[in-house]
Enzyme design. Sequence first.
Site, PDB file in Angstrom:
ATOM      1  N   ASN A 209     -10.148 -16.485  -1.129  1.00 51.73           N
ATOM      2  CA  ASN A 209     -10.911 -15.294  -1.495  1.00 51.73           C
ATOM      3  C   ASN A 209     -11.640 -15.525  -2.818  1.00 51.73           C
ATOM      4  O   ASN A 209     -11.576 -16.614  -3.383  1.00 51.73           O
ATOM      5  CB  ASN A 209      -9.992 -14.065  -1.572  1.00 51.73           C
ATOM      6  CG  ASN A 209      -8.864 -14.266  -2.562  1.00 51.73           C
ATOM      7  OD1 ASN A 209      -9.076 -14.388  -3.766  1.00 51.73           O
ATOM      8  ND2 ASN A 209      -7.632 -14.314  -2.048  1.00 51.73           N
ATOM      9  N   ASP A 278      -3.642 -12.445   3.049  1.00 49.69           N
ATOM     10  CA  ASP A 278      -2.804 -11.676   3.973  1.00 49.69           C
ATOM     11  C   ASP A 278      -2.502 -12.470   5.244  1.00 49.69           C
ATOM     12  O   ASP A 278      -1.534 -12.167   5.952  1.00 49.69           O
ATOM     13  CB  ASP A 278      -3.500 -10.372   4.357  1.00 49.69           C
ATOM     14  CG  ASP A 278      -3.637  -9.436   3.168  1.00 49.69           C
ATOM     15  OD1 ASP A 278      -2.704  -9.399   2.343  1.00 49.69           O
ATOM     16  OD2 ASP A 278      -4.672  -8.757   3.059  1.00 49.69           O
ATOM     17  N   LYS A 288      -9.487 -34.318   9.426  1.00 48.53           N
ATOM     18  CA  LYS A 288     -10.627 -33.404   9.478  1.00 48.53           C
ATOM     19  C   LYS A 288     -10.945 -32.988  10.918  1.00 48.53           C
ATOM     20  O   LYS A 288     -11.031 -33.829  11.821  1.00 48.53           O
ATOM     21  CB  LYS A 288     -11.847 -34.082   8.860  1.00 48.53           C
ATOM     22  CG  LYS A 288     -13.109 -33.233   8.906  1.00 48.53           C
ATOM     23  CD  LYS A 288     -14.308 -33.986   8.366  1.00 48.53           C
ATOM     24  CE  LYS A 288     -15.590 -33.171   8.528  1.00 48.53           C
ATOM     25  NZ  LYS A 288     -16.771 -33.912   8.054  1.00 48.53           N
ATOM     26  N   PHE A 322      -1.869  -4.178  -7.941  1.00 49.71           N
ATOM     27  CA  PHE A 322      -3.317  -4.006  -8.051  1.00 49.71           C
ATOM     28  C   PHE A 322      -3.872  -3.692  -6.669  1.00 49.71           C
ATOM     29  O   PHE A 322      -3.407  -4.246  -5.665  1.00 49.71           O
ATOM     30  CB  PHE A 322      -3.974  -5.283  -8.583  1.00 49.71           C
ATOM     31  CG  PHE A 322      -4.142  -5.304 -10.074  1.00 49.71           C
ATOM     32  CD1 PHE A 322      -5.396  -5.218 -10.652  1.00 49.71           C
ATOM     33  CD2 PHE A 322      -3.030  -5.398 -10.904  1.00 49.71           C
ATOM     34  CE1 PHE A 322      -5.554  -5.237 -12.030  1.00 49.71           C
ATOM     35  CE2 PHE A 322      -3.172  -5.416 -12.277  1.00 49.71           C
ATOM     36  CZ  PHE A 322      -4.443  -5.336 -12.859  1.00 49.71           C
ATOM     37  N   LYS A 336      -0.726   2.741  -1.346  1.00 48.83           N
ATOM     38  CA  LYS A 336      -0.076   1.474  -1.677  1.00 48.83           C
ATOM     39  C   LYS A 336       1.048   1.695  -2.690  1.00 48.83           C
ATOM     40  O   LYS A 336       2.121   1.087  -2.598  1.00 48.83           O
ATOM     41  CB  LYS A 336      -1.116   0.507  -2.243  1.00 48.83           C
ATOM     42  CG  LYS A 336      -0.643  -0.919  -2.436  1.00 48.83           C
ATOM     43  CD  LYS A 336      -1.817  -1.824  -2.816  1.00 48.83           C
ATOM     44  CE  LYS A 336      -1.387  -3.271  -2.931  1.00 48.83           C
ATOM     45  NZ  LYS A 336      -2.538  -4.162  -3.262  1.00 48.83           N
ATOM     46  N   LYS A 340       4.867   0.720  -1.162  1.00 48.35           N
ATOM     47  CA  LYS A 340       5.469  -0.518  -1.668  1.00 48.35           C
ATOM     48  C   LYS A 340       6.445  -0.276  -2.812  1.00 48.35           C
ATOM     49  O   LYS A 340       6.852  -1.209  -3.493  1.00 48.35           O
ATOM     50  CB  LYS A 340       4.368  -1.496  -2.057  1.00 48.35           C
ATOM     51  CG  LYS A 340       3.449  -1.776  -0.871  1.00 48.35           C
ATOM     52  CD  LYS A 340       2.561  -2.961  -1.018  1.00 48.35           C
ATOM     53  CE  LYS A 340       1.733  -3.142   0.252  1.00 48.35           C
ATOM     54  NZ  LYS A 340       0.895  -4.345   0.236  1.00 48.35           N
TER      55      LYS A 340
END
Length: 401
Positions: A209, A278, A288, A322, A336, A340
């Site tokens: 990301n 995730d 490869k 976050f 969230k 959590k």
Amino acid sequence: MVKGMNIVLGVTGGIAAYKACALTSKLVQQDANVKVIMTSSASQFVSPLTFQALSRNPVYTNTFDEKDPEKIAHIDLADWADLFILAPTTANMIGKIANGIADDMLSTVLLATEAPVYIAPAMNVHMYAHPAVIENMKKLESWGYKFIEPGSGYLACGYVGKGRLEEPETIVEVVINDLLTKKPLTGKKVLISAGPTKEKIDPIRYFTNHSSGKMGFALAEEAQRLGADVTLVTGKVSLSTPVNVKRVDVTTAEEMYQQMIKHFQDKDIVIKAAAVADYRPITTYDKKMKKQPGNLVIEFERTKDILKELGDIKTTQYLVGFAAETNDVINYGQKKLQDKNLDAIVINDIQAEGAGFAGDTNVVTFITSGGIQKNIELTTKNNISKQLLMLISSDLKDDTK
């Protein structure tokens, strides 16, 4: 507060060196143990004998002048110091420290010491405002060096403006007040995660990301400044480790999970700022993957939800997550927070102007499980980090009442 402390006073070459004589005297009168290091240029303005008489200790001017054959002088002095004061500090010395140059006794000792360093600059007003000097001071400040800003007034060069060495009384007062100020995270053990994770597809390709790690690193830097013992678990980023922060490098989500679990139990505050994948590819390849006709489909499986697992096992830890969102940010963040078992959540809209992963600024909303909500307007990630940590510290105090 300085009674019995070992203080090294570094004196560099400027006309303000004469003020360092009074500073030495005032520190000795406060019952500090003072040793003076002078640059060769400083010796052109004030004799080393003057500082020897005032400090009642030998004065160091030469890296190769080993006064005790059983010790390496610059290392022994670096280890001896409880704190350093550089007064006056020239633009030249500031540049040396900022670029890791060690070509004389003073710069060599500074490179070797782990003691806090207070820098009191003194120079021409235009030199003080030069972009190179400003950049060097910003760099040093980010490393934990503390600056005692010069005063404004008539300068020896004939100019009137900012650049005059602060008065010795004020320098002593600033140092004592700083020592008296209890840092809000003193004694706290803090665990922070930062950066992205990378999930292998083959030896060339991976799934990741846009996280730069800047927010997590800023949190680690500020937590250390506020007195905490900081452990930073980070994905692969091109950022320097903040001073006095223990760094653990990882690559994958699984590695980050293992390290966060490993370091979790004895921590007081845990902040998960990392952007963890995730999902990861179910099948990976040691060689490869070659181009094939048509589309490519890669099947992914879920990775462990690190934040949820920490929330499930936490006991006394203050756990902060976050939430980087693109829409309905407050509702998603609050969900969230509850799902959590967090103590607080930091929510940011990554599409907001000045926010996002790669930049040096951010804008966030901080919400606690107790219902406190604080919006932090657009500012640097370091400033946001400091405000977040102060809010966390305040919430911790409220919990103990």
